[in-house]
Design a protein around this motif. Structure first.
Motif, short mmCIF file in Angstrom:
data_model
loop_
_atom_site.label_atom_id
_atom_site.label_comp_id
_atom_site.label_asym_id
_atom_site.label_seq_id
_atom_site.Cartn_x
_atom_site.Cartn_y
_atom_site.Cartn_z
N ARG A 23 38.87 51.83 19.11
CA ARG A 23 37.47 51.62 18.75
C ARG A 23 37.32 50.58 17.64
NH1 ARG A 23 36.21 58.10 18.79
NH2 ARG A 23 35.16 58.23 20.84
N ARG A 24 38.19 50.65 16.62
CA ARG A 24 38.11 49.71 15.51
C ARG A 24 38.44 48.29 15.96
NH1 ARG A 24 37.96 51.00 10.20
NH2 ARG A 24 37.28 48.83 10.18
N LEU A 25 39.43 48.15 16.84
CA LEU A 25 39.77 46.81 17.32
C LEU A 25 38.64 46.24 18.18
CD1 LEU A 25 43.56 47.30 18.15
CD2 LEU A 25 42.61 45.84 16.34
N LEU A 26 38.00 47.09 18.98
CA LEU A 26 36.83 46.63 19.75
C LEU A 26 35.71 46.23 18.79
CD1 LEU A 26 36.83 49.22 22.68
CD2 LEU A 26 37.28 46.75 22.87
N ASP A 27 35.53 46.99 17.69
CA ASP A 27 34.54 46.61 16.67
C ASP A 27 34.84 45.23 16.11
OD1 ASP A 27 33.44 49.15 16.95
OD2 ASP A 27 34.34 49.94 15.11
N ASP A 28 36.14 44.88 16.03
CA ASP A 28 36.56 43.58 15.51
C ASP A 28 36.37 42.46 16.54
OD1 ASP A 28 37.48 44.97 13.25
OD2 ASP A 28 39.58 44.95 13.89
N GLY A 29 35.94 42.85 17.75
CA GLY A 29 35.76 41.85 18.81
C GLY A 29 37.06 41.50 19.50
N GLN A 30 38.05 42.37 19.39
CA GLN A 30 39.39 42.12 19.92
C GLN A 30 39.47 42.59 21.38
OE1 GLN A 30 42.45 40.72 18.88
NE2 GLN A 30 42.94 41.21 21.02
N PRO A 31 39.81 41.71 22.34
CA PRO A 31 40.05 42.17 23.71
C PRO A 31 41.17 43.21 23.71
CG PRO A 31 39.93 39.78 23.64
CD PRO A 31 39.96 40.23 22.22
N GLU A 45 33.96 55.40 27.44
CA GLU A 45 33.37 54.62 26.35
C GLU A 45 34.12 53.31 26.14
OE1 GLU A 45 33.87 56.49 22.51
OE2 GLU A 45 33.89 54.49 21.61
N LEU A 46 35.45 53.39 26.16
CA LEU A 46 36.26 52.17 25.98
C LEU A 46 36.01 51.20 27.13
CD1 LEU A 46 39.70 53.60 24.74
CD2 LEU A 46 37.74 52.86 23.37
N ARG A 47 35.90 51.74 28.36
CA ARG A 47 35.65 50.88 29.52
C ARG A 47 34.30 50.19 29.39
NH1 ARG A 47 37.80 56.01 32.67
NH2 ARG A 47 40.01 55.46 32.88
N GLU A 48 33.31 50.95 28.96
CA GLU A 48 31.96 50.38 28.81
C GLU A 48 31.95 49.28 27.74
OE1 GLU A 48 30.04 54.69 29.95
OE2 GLU A 48 29.65 53.83 27.96
N ARG A 49 32.89 49.37 26.79
CA ARG A 49 32.97 48.34 25.73
C ARG A 49 33.90 47.20 26.13
NH1 ARG A 49 33.74 50.69 19.82
NH2 ARG A 49 33.16 48.52 19.38
N GLY A 50 34.38 47.24 27.40
CA GLY A 50 35.14 46.10 27.91
C GLY A 50 36.63 46.25 27.89
N ALA A 51 37.15 47.40 27.44
CA ALA A 51 38.60 47.59 27.43
C ALA A 51 39.10 47.84 28.85
CB ALA A 51 38.97 48.78 26.53
N LEU A 52 40.30 47.35 29.13
CA LEU A 52 40.98 47.66 30.39
C LEU A 52 41.82 48.91 30.15
CD1 LEU A 52 42.07 47.00 33.27
CD2 LEU A 52 43.82 45.59 32.13
N THR A 53 41.66 49.93 30.97
CA THR A 53 42.42 51.16 30.79
C THR A 53 43.40 51.30 31.96
OG1 THR A 53 40.80 52.49 32.01
CG2 THR A 53 40.48 52.27 29.63
N LEU A 54 44.67 51.48 31.63
CA LEU A 54 45.72 51.59 32.65
C LEU A 54 46.43 52.92 32.51
CD1 LEU A 54 47.34 48.02 32.41
CD2 LEU A 54 45.72 48.83 34.14
#
Ligand SMILES: NC(=O)C1=CN([C@@H]2O[C@H](COP(=O)(O)OP(=O)(O)OC[C@H]3O[C@@H](n4cnc5c(N)ncnc54)[C@H](OP(=O)(O)O)[C@@H]3O)[C@@H](O)[C@H]2O)C=CC1
Ligand SMILES: Nc1nc2c(c(=O)[nH]1)N=C([C@H](O)[C@@H](O)CO)CN2
Length: 236
Positions: A23-31, A45-54
């Protein structure tokens, strides 16, 4: 033309510390790319914020290499790898060998194989980082979790070897926490006993691991180091 930032991979990020750092890295704008073993609501939530989940099961070589193969289908570059995935197993009578094998696989074989097989992805986005999340308990051993502690000690030692092997384009460091966050099921007696083990005597929460990770990612002159994040347990 400058490329978009390469993603950071965090393993075991479906809950607790890994989820907080994600969450903090996504807050930083980090892919971000995260691995998970169990589907949990926070992953959406992570997916909605653009994270790829494997999905990934690091309980053996086949699962680890299968994960690496799928990871490489999604990215050719990595800014960093954070080896957070972990099982905090106690030895159970009659199942000691199983516990030992599981601990070595998730805490040592997975970081070892992922580091070796993903070196090229990290080199492509150098300067890059590998961060091993170990445990302050490595300093003194654990009567209750011998296999867990031994495997974390192995991960701690691999920090030195990979720092030497992967320099100068990839820094390799460890974060060695003590108590970061309790489990809901931890009773008052356990909590009081655990808090008394450090001179600062607090349950700091997962942001102390993110702050340590941020320091390592941002500092160009730190490699082969283990950050002790233990509330001063060693000075008691
Ligand atoms: N919490 C604390 O106080 C402390 C934590 N640490 C270390 O910090 C890190 C984060 O701690 P914490 O958040 O409590 O960790 P967790 O116990 O929540 O474990 C993190 C994740 O690891 C995943 N995982 C476990 N085994 C496997 C496996 N075989 N294959 C793939 N994934 C697996 C789990 O996935 P899933 O849930 O999806 O199945 C879990 O969500 C860990 O490395 C831990 O050892 C060190 C000292 C103190
Ligand atoms: N994978 C995990 N490792 C550890 C955990 C955990 O919940 N999951 N918890 C601890 C404890 O907090 C310990 O540091 C204090 O009791 C250690 N490792």
């Amino acid at each position: 033309m400058s490329q978009s930032p390469a993603p950071i991979l965090i393993t075991g990020a479906s809950q607790r510390v890994g989820l907080h750092c994600a969450r903090r890295l996504l807050d930083d704008g980090q892919p971000l790319i995260v691995s998970y073993r169990t589907e949990r609501p926070a992953l959406d939530e992570l997916r909605e914020r653009g994270a790829l989940t494997l999905a990934a099961d690091f309980s053996g070589e086949a699962g680890i290499l299968d994960f690496v193969g799928r990871l490489k289908q999604h990215t050719e570059r990595l800014r960093a790898i954070v080896h957070n995935a972990s099982d905090w197993l106690r030895e159970e009578p009659g199942r000691e060998a199983e516990a030992f094998t599981r601990m070595v696989s998730v805490h040592m074989l997975a970081p070892y194989l992922i580091n070796l097989h993903c070196r090229e992805l990290l080199e492509r986005s150098a300067p890059a980082d590998i961060v091993h999340i170990t445990d302050d308990v490595v300093r003194r051993g654990s009567a209750n979790r011998v296999a867990y502690c031994a495997s974390k000690a192995g991960l701690e030692n691999m920090t030195l070897s990979f720092a030497a092997q992967f320099a100068p384009h990839i820094k390799v460091n460890a974060i060695a926490p003590a108590l970061v966050m309790f489990h809901d099921h931890d009773d008052v007696a356990y909590r009081e006993k655990t808090l008394a083990k450090s001179v600062l005597g607090i349950e700091p929460g997962p942001d102390v691991v993110y702050q340590s990770l941020r320091y390592l990612l941002d500092n160009p002159y730190v490699t082969g180091t283990s950050l002790c994040v233990n509330g001063g347990r060693h000075v008691r």
